[in-house]
Design a protein around this motif. Structure first.
Motif, PDB file in Angstrom:
ATOM      1  N   ASP A 103      55.676  33.517  38.276  1.00 27.56           N
ATOM      2  CA  ASP A 103      55.101  32.812  39.291  1.00 27.56           C
ATOM      3  C   ASP A 103      54.041  33.575  40.193  1.00 27.56           C
ATOM      4  O   ASP A 103      52.785  33.130  40.439  1.00 27.56           O
ATOM      5  CB  ASP A 103      55.801  31.809  40.147  1.00 27.56           C
ATOM      6  CG  ASP A 103      56.774  30.788  39.411  1.00 27.56           C
ATOM      7  OD1 ASP A 103      56.222  30.464  38.587  1.00 27.56           O
ATOM      8  OD2 ASP A 103      57.654  30.396  40.004  1.00 27.56           O
ATOM      9  N   GLY A 149      40.872  33.597  30.409  1.00 24.54           N
ATOM     10  CA  GLY A 149      42.012  34.580  30.616  1.00 24.54           C
ATOM     11  C   GLY A 149      41.568  35.749  29.562  1.00 24.54           C
ATOM     12  O   GLY A 149      41.434  35.669  28.584  1.00 24.54           O
ATOM     13  N   ALA A 189      50.868  34.377  37.912  1.00 22.87           N
ATOM     14  CA  ALA A 189      50.223  33.151  37.552  1.00 22.87           C
ATOM     15  C   ALA A 189      49.262  32.890  39.064  1.00 22.87           C
ATOM     16  O   ALA A 189      48.384  32.477  39.011  1.00 22.87           O
ATOM     17  CB  ALA A 189      51.128  31.893  37.536  1.00 22.87           C
ATOM     18  N   GLY A 190      50.162  32.938  40.222  1.00 20.98           N
ATOM     19  CA  GLY A 190      49.339  33.093  41.694  1.00 20.98           C
ATOM     20  C   GLY A 190      48.269  33.706  41.982  1.00 20.98           C
ATOM     21  O   GLY A 190      47.168  33.282  42.128  1.00 20.98           O
ATOM     22  N   LEU A 245      46.465  35.410  39.536  1.00 24.20           N
ATOM     23  CA  LEU A 245      45.362  35.066  38.731  1.00 24.20           C
ATOM     24  C   LEU A 245      44.815  33.674  39.099  1.00 24.20           C
ATOM     25  O   LEU A 245      43.580  33.674  38.905  1.00 24.20           O
ATOM     26  CB  LEU A 245      45.745  34.690  37.111  1.00 24.20           C
ATOM     27  CG  LEU A 245      46.438  36.014  36.394  1.00 24.20           C
ATOM     28  CD1 LEU A 245      47.124  35.885  35.226  1.00 24.20           C
ATOM     29  CD2 LEU A 245      45.414  37.023  36.269  1.00 24.20           C
ATOM     30  N   THR A 246      45.498  33.082  39.487  1.00 23.56           N
ATOM     31  CA  THR A 246      44.693  31.619  40.218  1.00 23.56           C
ATOM     32  C   THR A 246      43.704  31.774  41.303  1.00 23.56           C
ATOM     33  O   THR A 246      42.740  31.361  41.364  1.00 23.56           O
ATOM     34  CB  THR A 246      45.938  30.592  40.409  1.00 23.56           C
ATOM     35  OG1 THR A 246      46.463  30.294  39.476  1.00 23.56           O
ATOM     36  CG2 THR A 246      44.996  29.416  41.423  1.00 23.56           C
ATOM     37  N   LYS A 247      44.069  33.028  42.048  1.00 21.87           N
ATOM     38  CA  LYS A 247      43.263  33.310  43.296  1.00 21.87           C
ATOM     39  C   LYS A 247      41.939  34.160  42.660  1.00 21.87           C
ATOM     40  O   LYS A 247      41.239  34.544  43.604  1.00 21.87           O
ATOM     41  CB  LYS A 247      43.950  34.128  44.206  1.00 21.87           C
ATOM     42  CG  LYS A 247      45.002  33.367  45.021  1.00 21.87           C
ATOM     43  CD  LYS A 247      45.893  34.360  45.820  1.00 21.87           C
ATOM     44  CE  LYS A 247      46.986  33.631  46.483  1.00 21.87           C
ATOM     45  NZ  LYS A 247      48.027  34.691  47.096  1.00 21.87           N
ATOM     46  N   GLY A 248      42.243  34.618  41.272  1.00 18.23           N
ATOM     47  CA  GLY A 248      40.859  35.283  40.960  1.00 18.23           C
ATOM     48  C   GLY A 248      41.414  36.702  40.931  1.00 18.23           C
ATOM     49  O   GLY A 248      40.168  37.463  40.612  1.00 18.23           O
ATOM     50  N   GLN A 274      42.956  39.131  33.742  1.00 22.39           N
ATOM     51  CA  GLN A 274      42.256  38.557  34.893  1.00 22.39           C
ATOM     52  C   GLN A 274      41.434  37.484  34.165  1.00 22.39           C
ATOM     53  O   GLN A 274      41.192  37.379  33.041  1.00 22.39           O
ATOM     54  CB  GLN A 274      40.972  39.469  35.320  1.00 22.39           C
ATOM     55  CG  GLN A 274      40.002  40.096  34.444  1.00 22.39           C
ATOM     56  CD  GLN A 274      39.069  41.255  35.028  1.00 22.39           C
ATOM     57  OE1 GLN A 274      39.388  42.047  35.798  1.00 22.39           O
ATOM     58  NE2 GLN A 274      37.784  41.117  34.946  1.00 22.39           N
ATOM     59  N   VAL A 275      41.072  36.476  35.003  1.00 21.10           N
ATOM     60  CA  VAL A 275      40.411  35.158  34.716  1.00 21.10           C
ATOM     61  C   VAL A 275      38.957  35.351  34.920  1.00 21.10           C
ATOM     62  O   VAL A 275      38.557  35.915  36.182  1.00 21.10           O
ATOM     63  CB  VAL A 275      40.799  34.076  35.363  1.00 21.10           C
ATOM     64  CG1 VAL A 275      40.047  32.831  34.928  1.00 21.10           C
ATOM     65  CG2 VAL A 275      42.540  33.654  35.137  1.00 21.10           C
ATOM     66  N   ARG A 318      33.887  27.107  31.806  1.00 25.07           N
ATOM     67  CA  ARG A 318      35.096  27.047  31.952  1.00 25.07           C
ATOM     68  C   ARG A 318      35.671  28.384  32.432  1.00 25.07           C
ATOM     69  O   ARG A 318      34.890  29.379  32.296  1.00 25.07           O
ATOM     70  CB  ARG A 318      35.711  26.760  30.595  1.00 25.07           C
ATOM     71  CG  ARG A 318      35.360  27.672  29.396  1.00 25.07           C
ATOM     72  CD  ARG A 318      35.858  27.338  28.047  1.00 25.07           C
ATOM     73  NE  ARG A 318      35.432  27.928  26.890  1.00 25.07           N
ATOM     74  CZ  ARG A 318      36.315  28.969  26.380  1.00 25.07           C
ATOM     75  NH1 ARG A 318      37.364  29.158  26.908  1.00 25.07           N
ATOM     76  NH2 ARG A 318      35.748  29.752  25.403  1.00 25.07           N
ATOM     77  N   ASN A 319      36.894  28.546  32.524  1.00 25.04           N
ATOM     78  CA  ASN A 319      37.477  29.819  32.817  1.00 25.04           C
ATOM     79  C   ASN A 319      38.286  30.253  31.617  1.00 25.04           C
ATOM     80  O   ASN A 319      38.821  29.812  30.778  1.00 25.04           O
ATOM     81  CB  ASN A 319      38.536  29.802  33.937  1.00 25.04           C
ATOM     82  CG  ASN A 319      37.620  29.713  35.532  1.00 25.04           C
ATOM     83  OD1 ASN A 319      36.661  30.158  35.576  1.00 25.04           O
ATOM     84  ND2 ASN A 319      38.231  28.942  36.283  1.00 25.04           N
TER      85      ASN A 319
END
Length: 70
Positions: free
Chosen positions: A21, A68, A24-25, A27-30, A42-43, A65-66
């Motif tokens: 988690d 990974g 994932a968090g 990576l979601t924040k960039g 990284q994304v 799109r993003n």
């Protein structure tokens, strides 16, 4: 993991879930995530672009799109 740490399977599962988690968090924040000795993740964003259907030759727009990456 639970055997090596002398903990319960439930505790080991909770730790693994927390780590996943957290990754994932981030990576979601960039943010870039580096796991030393394993890899970094990284994304990255891909811009909208023009493509072509290989069967028909029809030109089409491929949406932004993003992605990974390692």
């Amino acid at each position: 993991m639970s055997e090596e740490t002398k903990g319960t399977k439930k505790d080991a599962e909770a730790v693994v879930d927390l780590i996943i988690d957290s990754i994932a968090g981030a990576l979601t924040k960039g943010e870039k995530v580096e796991l030393r000795g394993f890899g970094s993740f990284q994304v990255t964003g891909k811009k909208e672009r023009q493509g072509r259907n290989p069967r028909t030759g029809e030109t089409l727009t491929i949406a932004a799109r993003n992605r990974g990456g390692v």
